[in-house]
Design an enzyme around this catalytic site. Structure first.
Site, PDB file in Angstrom:
ATOM      1  N   ALA A 174      47.492  48.660  43.024  1.00 22.55           N
ATOM      2  CA  ALA A 174      47.790  48.140  44.367  1.00 22.55           C
ATOM      3  C   ALA A 174      49.255  47.674  44.380  1.00 22.55           C
ATOM      4  CB  ALA A 174      46.836  47.011  44.749  1.00 22.55           C
TER       5      ALA A 174
ATOM      6  N   MET B  46      58.375  36.480  47.161  1.00 25.82           N
ATOM      7  CA  MET B  46      57.610  37.624  47.686  1.00 25.82           C
ATOM      8  C   MET B  46      56.233  37.649  47.043  1.00 25.82           C
ATOM      9  SD  MET B  46      59.895  40.956  48.213  1.00 25.82           S
ATOM     10  CE  MET B  46      61.384  40.931  49.195  1.00 25.82           C
TER      11      MET B  46
ATOM     12  N   HIS C 143      56.093  44.787  41.863  1.00 27.22           N
ATOM     13  CA  HIS C 143      55.864  45.683  40.710  1.00 27.22           C
ATOM     14  C   HIS C 143      57.026  46.662  40.561  1.00 27.22           C
ATOM     15  CE1 HIS C 143      51.562  44.789  41.933  1.00 27.22           C
ATOM     16  NE2 HIS C 143      51.559  44.447  40.675  1.00 27.22           N
TER      17      HIS C 143
END
Ligand code: PAF
Length: 284
Positions: free
Chosen positions: A31, A187, A36
């Site tokens: 996800a 974030m 990432h």
């Protein structure tokens, strides 16, 4: 980009990659979001070959946490990773990671206690266990984790040091700085749960943390400063504060004043449907 789900082909593929240069591992549960991809870009700067693992780890989910509802989007994730120049995606199934008869648990005391470990018993055992296995499976030269999950990073470094790991060595377990919005909010996929009004209020978190840090560095009483931080968050629109603590950055021992070694301010607070976490270095 290769996508591999079994251990033997993984080992063969990594052996070939290693002949072309060093290997970085970015462990994920899929996800994938911008956070990432930031880790992947950092990894690419530091290694010839980037391996990303995608494994939704059942052992780090608690009883009330919905493992089945966790988003699984391997195809989309792989498309994103291919565009980032990733060499290999390691995506084992649960029976590959934990075959029948699996019986070993890694428990890292001290650093796992309190903060995000306080209300999630066993969570960091699950993280330490799967990350140790991922390290042994991929045997990377370096591994990258987000500093946003500071306690997780501390647990993994402690585990790597305590178990004398060499691939990667504890010093090659690298933290990547938290990516922030223009107003300073860290974030997170959880920011999407916020209404426009809650999103505007959420900036109180990094703002109040910076103010508290300036006060602590200036010599203010830590307990009073943290109580004030708590009040500021509630006044700013947060519904509750799970924790706001000053800790040693590496050992995570609670501190009532900053000492010789680096200290960290760590906060978790709830607003609307979101539980936001953040942490910052306590420095001038
Ligand atoms: O941070 C995560 O996504 C997970 O905790 C990790 C490190 C991939 C272990 O499952």
């Amino acid at each position: 980009m290769q996508i591999i789900g079994e251990i033997d082909p993984l080992r063969r593929a990594v052996t070939v990659l290693r002949q072309a240069g060093n290997v970085a591992l970015v462990p994920t549960m899929g996800a994938l979001h911008e956070g990432h991809l930031t880790l992947v870009r950092e990894a690419r700067k530091r290694a010839a070959n980037v391996v990303v693992s995608i494994f939704v780890n059942p052992r780090q989910f608690g009883a009330g946490e919905d493992l089945d509802a966790y988003p699984r989007q391997l195809e989309r994730d792989c498309a994103l990773l291919e565009a980032e120049g990733v060499a290999l995606v390691w995506a084992p199934g649960v029976s590959v990671m934990y075959p029948t008869g699996y019986a070993t648990n890694i428990s890292v005391s001290g650093v796992s206690e309190g903060l995000c470990g306080g209300d999630r018993p066993g969570h960091f055992d699950g993280v330490a266990t799967v990350v140790c296995k991922l390290f042994n499976q991929v045997q990377p030269d370096i591994a990258l984790f987000g500093e946003k999950d500071w306690q997780q990073l501390a647990v993994i470094r402690r585990m790597a040091r305590d178990l004398d790991l060499t691939q990667p060595h504890a010093d090659a377990v690298l933290g990547v700085a938290t990516v922030r919005e223009a107003d300073g909010l860290a974030m997170s996929s959880r920011n999407a749960y916020l209404t426009a009004q809650q999103r505007a209020a959420a900036v109180t978190l990094p703002d109040a943390m910076r103010t508290a840090i300036a006060q602590i560095v200036g010599g203010a009483d830590v307990r009073a400063t943290l109580a004030q931080l708590h009040e500021t968050l509630l006044a700013g629109g947060f519904a509750s504060v799970d924790y706001a603590e000053l800790r040693d950055a590496a050992s995570l021992v609670p501190l009532d004043r900053p000492g010789e070694s680096p200290a960290r301010l760590l906060v978790a607070a709830r607003i609307g449907r979101a539980r936001l976490i953040d942490n910052m270095a306590v420095t001038r």
